[in-house]
Design a protein around this motif. Sequence first.
Motif, PDB file in Angstrom:
ATOM      1  N   ALA A 179       0.798  -1.107   0.048  1.00 40.80           N
ATOM      2  CA  ALA A 179      -0.066  -0.073  -0.089  1.00 40.80           C
ATOM      3  C   ALA A 179       0.830   1.340   0.009  1.00 40.80           C
ATOM      4  CB  ALA A 179      -0.994  -0.037   1.241  1.00 40.80           C
ATOM      5  N   ASP A 180       2.115   1.337   0.567  1.00 37.55           N
ATOM      6  CA  ASP A 180       2.927   2.354   0.819  1.00 37.55           C
ATOM      7  C   ASP A 180       3.600   2.898  -0.597  1.00 37.55           C
ATOM      8  OD1 ASP A 180       4.087   1.745   3.973  1.00 37.55           O
ATOM      9  OD2 ASP A 180       1.976   2.721   3.309  1.00 37.55           O
ATOM     10  N   LEU A 181       3.854   2.084  -1.568  1.00 38.43           N
ATOM     11  CA  LEU A 181       4.351   2.229  -2.876  1.00 38.43           C
ATOM     12  C   LEU A 181       3.335   2.920  -3.946  1.00 38.43           C
ATOM     13  CD1 LEU A 181       7.107  -0.571  -3.150  1.00 38.43           C
ATOM     14  CD2 LEU A 181       7.405   1.737  -2.742  1.00 38.43           C
ATOM     15  N   PRO A 182       3.695   3.758  -4.582  1.00 37.64           N
ATOM     16  CA  PRO A 182       2.722   4.398  -5.804  1.00 37.64           C
ATOM     17  C   PRO A 182       2.683   3.093  -6.628  1.00 37.64           C
ATOM     18  CG  PRO A 182       4.841   5.780  -5.425  1.00 37.64           C
ATOM     19  CD  PRO A 182       4.945   4.722  -4.296  1.00 37.64           C
ATOM     20  N   SER A 183       1.569   3.033  -7.510  1.00 38.94           N
ATOM     21  CA  SER A 183       1.549   2.267  -8.429  1.00 38.94           C
ATOM     22  C   SER A 183       2.354   2.678  -9.784  1.00 38.94           C
ATOM     23  CB  SER A 183      -0.103   1.762  -8.689  1.00 38.94           C
ATOM     24  OG  SER A 183      -0.463   2.998  -9.284  1.00 38.94           O
ATOM     25  N   GLY A 184       2.520   1.768 -10.644  1.00 41.53           N
ATOM     26  CA  GLY A 184       3.009   2.203 -12.020  1.00 41.53           C
ATOM     27  C   GLY A 184       4.695   2.920 -11.853  1.00 41.53           C
ATOM     28  N   LEU A 185       5.429   2.327 -10.689  1.00 42.07           N
ATOM     29  CA  LEU A 185       6.643   2.775 -10.540  1.00 42.07           C
ATOM     30  C   LEU A 185       7.664   1.831 -11.776  1.00 42.07           C
ATOM     31  CD1 LEU A 185       7.355   2.647  -6.924  1.00 42.07           C
ATOM     32  CD2 LEU A 185       7.428   4.527  -8.374  1.00 42.07           C
ATOM     33  N   GLU A 186       8.391   2.640 -12.443  1.00 46.68           N
ATOM     34  CA  GLU A 186       9.360   1.956 -13.185  1.00 46.68           C
ATOM     35  C   GLU A 186      10.672   1.760 -12.921  1.00 46.68           C
ATOM     36  OE1 GLU A 186       9.407   3.691 -17.229  1.00 46.68           O
ATOM     37  OE2 GLU A 186       7.375   4.510 -17.078  1.00 46.68           O
ATOM     38  N   TRP A 187      11.218   0.402 -12.484  1.00 44.23           N
ATOM     39  CA  TRP A 187      12.170   0.060 -11.895  1.00 44.23           C
ATOM     40  C   TRP A 187      13.232  -0.101 -12.990  1.00 44.23           C
ATOM     41  CZ3 TRP A 187      12.392   0.004  -6.768  1.00 44.23           C
ATOM     42  CH2 TRP A 187      11.186   0.238  -5.941  1.00 44.23           C
ATOM     43  N   THR A 188      14.421   0.442 -12.653  1.00 45.68           N
ATOM     44  CA  THR A 188      15.769   0.494 -13.535  1.00 45.68           C
ATOM     45  C   THR A 188      16.743  -0.549 -12.571  1.00 45.68           C
ATOM     46  OG1 THR A 188      15.141   2.525 -14.402  1.00 45.68           O
ATOM     47  CG2 THR A 188      17.468   1.732 -14.529  1.00 45.68           C
ATOM     48  N   ARG A 189      17.027  -1.531 -13.391  1.00 42.71           N
ATOM     49  CA  ARG A 189      18.137  -2.510 -12.696  1.00 42.71           C
ATOM     50  C   ARG A 189      19.631  -2.037 -12.987  1.00 42.71           C
ATOM     51  NH1 ARG A 189      16.846  -8.436 -13.647  1.00 42.71           N
ATOM     52  NH2 ARG A 189      14.903  -7.683 -12.491  1.00 42.71           N
ATOM     53  N   ALA A 190      20.260  -1.896 -11.853  1.00 42.77           N
ATOM     54  CA  ALA A 190      21.655  -1.532 -11.728  1.00 42.77           C
ATOM     55  C   ALA A 190      22.314  -2.723 -11.737  1.00 42.77           C
ATOM     56  CB  ALA A 190      21.925  -0.775 -10.437  1.00 42.77           C
ATOM     57  N   ALA A 191      22.720  -3.369 -13.112  1.00 41.17           N
ATOM     58  CA  ALA A 191      23.588  -4.656 -13.475  1.00 41.17           C
ATOM     59  C   ALA A 191      24.478  -4.267 -14.228  1.00 41.17           C
ATOM     60  CB  ALA A 191      22.536  -5.554 -13.451  1.00 41.17           C
ATOM     61  N   PRO A 192      25.694  -4.952 -14.166  1.00 38.76           N
ATOM     62  CA  PRO A 192      26.711  -4.846 -15.357  1.00 38.76           C
ATOM     63  C   PRO A 192      25.995  -5.250 -16.817  1.00 38.76           C
ATOM     64  CG  PRO A 192      27.620  -6.086 -13.536  1.00 38.76           C
ATOM     65  CD  PRO A 192      25.907  -5.936 -13.023  1.00 38.76           C
ATOM     66  N   GLU A 193      26.404  -4.613 -17.718  1.00 37.88           N
ATOM     67  CA  GLU A 193      26.070  -4.614 -18.803  1.00 37.88           C
ATOM     68  C   GLU A 193      25.717  -6.009 -19.413  1.00 37.88           C
ATOM     69  OE1 GLU A 193      27.386  -3.084 -23.445  1.00 37.88           O
ATOM     70  OE2 GLU A 193      27.532  -1.716 -21.743  1.00 37.88           O
ATOM     71  N   ASN A 194      26.865  -6.930 -19.074  1.00 39.87           N
ATOM     72  CA  ASN A 194      26.804  -8.305 -19.750  1.00 39.87           C
ATOM     73  C   ASN A 194      26.310  -9.391 -18.543  1.00 39.87           C
ATOM     74  OD1 ASN A 194      27.481  -7.471 -22.330  1.00 39.87           O
ATOM     75  ND2 ASN A 194      29.772  -7.399 -21.640  1.00 39.87           N
ATOM     76  N   ALA A 195      25.495  -8.801 -17.390  1.00 42.60           N
ATOM     77  CA  ALA A 195      25.228  -9.694 -16.310  1.00 42.60           C
ATOM     78  C   ALA A 195      24.285 -10.718 -17.092  1.00 42.60           C
ATOM     79  CB  ALA A 195      24.881  -8.920 -15.413  1.00 42.60           C
ATOM     80  N   LEU A 196      24.567 -11.903 -16.485  1.00 41.67           N
ATOM     81  CA  LEU A 196      23.590 -13.016 -16.626  1.00 41.67           C
ATOM     82  C   LEU A 196      22.916 -13.598 -15.304  1.00 41.67           C
ATOM     83  CD1 LEU A 196      25.562 -15.374 -18.996  1.00 41.67           C
ATOM     84  CD2 LEU A 196      24.143 -13.779 -19.687  1.00 41.67           C
ATOM     85  N   GLY A 197      21.665 -13.853 -15.411  1.00 41.99           N
ATOM     86  CA  GLY A 197      20.900 -14.371 -14.510  1.00 41.99           C
ATOM     87  C   GLY A 197      20.342 -13.370 -13.703  1.00 41.99           C
ATOM     88  N   PRO A 198      19.401 -13.665 -12.463  1.00 39.85           N
ATOM     89  CA  PRO A 198      18.795 -12.763 -11.623  1.00 39.85           C
ATOM     90  C   PRO A 198      19.515 -11.872 -10.776  1.00 39.85           C
ATOM     91  CG  PRO A 198      18.582 -15.020 -10.772  1.00 39.85           C
ATOM     92  CD  PRO A 198      19.493 -15.066 -12.062  1.00 39.85           C
ATOM     93  N   GLY A 199      20.717 -11.973 -10.574  1.00 38.80           N
ATOM     94  CA  GLY A 199      21.176 -10.956  -9.631  1.00 38.80           C
ATOM     95  C   GLY A 199      21.606 -11.691  -8.179  1.00 38.80           C
ATOM     96  N   PRO A 200      21.559 -11.246  -7.156  1.00 43.24           N
ATOM     97  CA  PRO A 200      20.634 -10.162  -7.032  1.00 43.24           C
ATOM     98  C   PRO A 200      21.250  -8.646  -7.497  1.00 43.24           C
ATOM     99  CG  PRO A 200      21.818 -10.656  -4.859  1.00 43.24           C
ATOM    100  CD  PRO A 200      22.310 -11.715  -5.959  1.00 43.24           C
ATOM    101  N   TRP A 201      20.467  -7.907  -7.877  1.00 41.57           N
ATOM    102  CA  TRP A 201      20.963  -6.476  -8.227  1.00 41.57           C
ATOM    103  C   TRP A 201      19.969  -5.546  -7.697  1.00 41.57           C
ATOM    104  CZ3 TRP A 201      24.885  -7.968 -10.892  1.00 41.57           C
ATOM    105  CH2 TRP A 201      24.783  -9.050 -11.600  1.00 41.57           C
ATOM    106  N   ILE A 202      20.570  -4.238  -7.550  1.00 36.59           N
ATOM    107  CA  ILE A 202      19.801  -3.219  -6.920  1.00 36.59           C
ATOM    108  C   ILE A 202      18.821  -2.712  -8.123  1.00 36.59           C
ATOM    109  CG2 ILE A 202      19.961  -0.921  -5.949  1.00 36.59           C
ATOM    110  CD1 ILE A 202      20.742  -3.250  -4.089  1.00 36.59           C
ATOM    111  N   GLU A 203      17.494  -2.399  -7.672  1.00 41.04           N
ATOM    112  CA  GLU A 203      16.874  -1.634  -8.841  1.00 41.04           C
ATOM    113  C   GLU A 203      16.173  -0.401  -8.125  1.00 41.04           C
ATOM    114  OE1 GLU A 203      14.384  -5.016 -11.060  1.00 41.04           O
ATOM    115  OE2 GLU A 203      13.466  -4.470  -9.152  1.00 41.04           O
TER     116      GLU A 203
END
Length: 95
Positions: A18-42
Motif C-alpha cells: 500500500a505504501d508504494l505508488p503504483s506504476g513505478l518503473e524500476w531500473t536495474r543496476a547490473a553490469p551490462e553483460n550480467a546473466l541471471g537474476p542477480g541479486p541486483w539493485i533496482e
Amino acid sequence: MADLPADVLADLPSAVVADLPSGLEWTRAAPENALGPGPWIEVAFGPGGLVHLRETDDPGNVVTTTRRKWEAFVLGVRAGEFDHFTEPGEQGPPT
C-alpha cells in the motif's frame, strides 16, 4: 508493485504494497553483460521527489529516500567516496 508475480505479492505485508505508488518503473543496476537474476539493485523515481530502492531477490523490502539525498549519494559515488568498499577484505567505512 503490479510487476511482481502474484505469489510474491501474496507474501508481502499489506502495508508494504500500500505504501508504494503504483506504476513505478524500476531500473536495474547490473553490469551490462550480467546473466541471471542477480541479486541486483533496482531504482524507481516516484512522485513527490521520492526515490525507491530494492533488491531483485527481495522486492518487497523497499528503501525510500529523497531525490536530494539520492543525488548526493550519486555525486559521492562519482567522486570515489565509496571506492574503499571495492577493496578486498573491506566490509565498511575506514576507521
